[in-house]
Design a protein around this motif. Sequence first.
Motif, PDB file in Angstrom:
ATOM      1  N   ALA A  20       5.118  14.804   7.176  1.00  0.00           N
ATOM      2  CA  ALA A  20       6.293  14.111   7.126  1.00  0.00           C
ATOM      3  C   ALA A  20       7.115  15.194   8.048  1.00  0.00           C
ATOM      4  O   ALA A  20       7.030  16.231   8.098  1.00  0.00           O
ATOM      5  N   ALA A 158       6.907  10.973   0.905  1.00  0.00           N
ATOM      6  CA  ALA A 158       6.152  10.011   1.440  1.00  0.00           C
ATOM      7  C   ALA A 158       4.957   9.580   0.611  1.00  0.00           C
ATOM      8  O   ALA A 158       4.494   8.343   0.717  1.00  0.00           O
ATOM      9  N   THR A 167       5.894   0.750   1.749  1.00  0.00           N
ATOM     10  CA  THR A 167       5.359   0.947   2.884  1.00  0.00           C
ATOM     11  C   THR A 167       5.915   0.499   4.230  1.00  0.00           C
ATOM     12  O   THR A 167       5.369   0.579   5.179  1.00  0.00           O
ATOM     13  N   THR A 168       7.359  -0.078   4.030  1.00  0.00           N
ATOM     14  CA  THR A 168       7.781  -0.717   5.037  1.00  0.00           C
ATOM     15  C   THR A 168       9.380  -0.234   5.160  1.00  0.00           C
ATOM     16  O   THR A 168       9.721   0.369   3.969  1.00  0.00           O
ATOM     17  N   GLN A 169      10.165  -0.090   6.227  1.00  0.00           N
ATOM     18  CA  GLN A 169      11.423   0.382   6.105  1.00  0.00           C
ATOM     19  C   GLN A 169      12.379  -0.340   5.002  1.00  0.00           C
ATOM     20  O   GLN A 169      13.219   0.309   4.260  1.00  0.00           O
ATOM     21  N   SER A 203      11.399  11.611   8.199  1.00  0.00           N
ATOM     22  CA  SER A 203      10.787  10.413   8.952  1.00  0.00           C
ATOM     23  C   SER A 203       9.486  10.371   8.391  1.00  0.00           C
ATOM     24  O   SER A 203       8.684  11.264   7.903  1.00  0.00           O
ATOM     25  N   SER A 204       8.974   9.117   8.335  1.00  0.00           N
ATOM     26  CA  SER A 204       7.332   8.882   7.723  1.00  0.00           C
ATOM     27  C   SER A 204       6.947   7.462   8.436  1.00  0.00           C
ATOM     28  O   SER A 204       7.781   7.040   8.843  1.00  0.00           O
ATOM     29  N   SER A 205       5.556   7.398   8.078  1.00  0.00           N
ATOM     30  CA  SER A 205       5.147   6.166   8.613  1.00  0.00           C
ATOM     31  C   SER A 205       5.487   4.870   7.845  1.00  0.00           C
ATOM     32  O   SER A 205       5.350   3.709   8.268  1.00  0.00           O
ATOM     33  N   TYR A 206       6.444   5.145   6.790  1.00  0.00           N
ATOM     34  CA  TYR A 206       6.969   3.886   6.018  1.00  0.00           C
ATOM     35  C   TYR A 206       8.364   3.666   6.332  1.00  0.00           C
ATOM     36  O   TYR A 206       9.155   3.281   5.597  1.00  0.00           O
TER      37      TYR A 206
END
Length: 300
Positions: A20, A158, A167-169, A203-206
């Motif tokens: 992250a 994360a 797992t989404t914004q 920031s993350s992939s989610y």
Amino acid sequence: MSLAALGAAGFAGGANAAPAAPVAAHHGVKPITKGAVHVATTAGSRNTLTVRSNGTQGVVSPTPQVYLVFWGSQWSNDPAGVAPDLQNMFKGLYGSADTWGTILTQYCEGVASGTSNCGTSGTHITHPATSPLAGVWFDNAAAAPSSATTSQIAGEAANAAAHFGNTTQAPNLNAQYVVVSPTGTHPDNFPSSNFCAWHDKTSSSYGTLAYTNLPYVPDLGVDACTTLTDGRMLSGIESTETHEYAETVTDFWPSIGWNGRNGEIGDECENMDAFVPLSTGSFDLQGLWSNKANACVTKG
């Protein structure tokens, strides 16, 4: 061994957190020193909070959801009873019994930058009708790091988002992940860095995540991180987490939310603590800055 001694002892170990990218500076840093000298708690102190961005995402958390993450296998040892205490506190922060949380409802998003009074405009923070505690995770598959870095703490947030299925914004526009480290550990060089806790975004992939670094404050002993002198080992961590919770709600992705001359809503009022009864018990809740009252208050 005393809790203070445990804080100095630390633990071996170092679980690797998911990648992250935290921002460089932390926000809402509550200092260990009691009674912030810069804070004025009376009307006329000109500590008015204003919104920094006219955005509709990440300014505030309109419907707060708290995820408590008890990080590491070391939570098999919780000498002060932090885990049940924090859960009970958040289980009581809703409805008519909670007049502290109503302070937050005057703040909003979706108004012009520089606004100090939302009125009926924008999207206001809502007072929870049910407990804001959305989930609890004892992440005990491995030991938490003895001295976790900022990146590792953000990575654990994360990991928590993945664990809870956020797992989404979209679900992460109201979720705050409180990463609670176990006794004897030193996240981000606690306590040598002289903070009780801080909150931030990563920031993350989610999507962008709001999270708090909450050390095991009772390791400092009684009456630390609070202005009360009641001898309760848990008062300091309750005061600290309510400071960070309120600041995350009103400055969700710092610092585009509500800030003033002395910082965020909790930074203004570090010298005001009160023992407040909720439906689940009585807790040390830190005072918050109210634009409406033009003062630090513990009741909205």
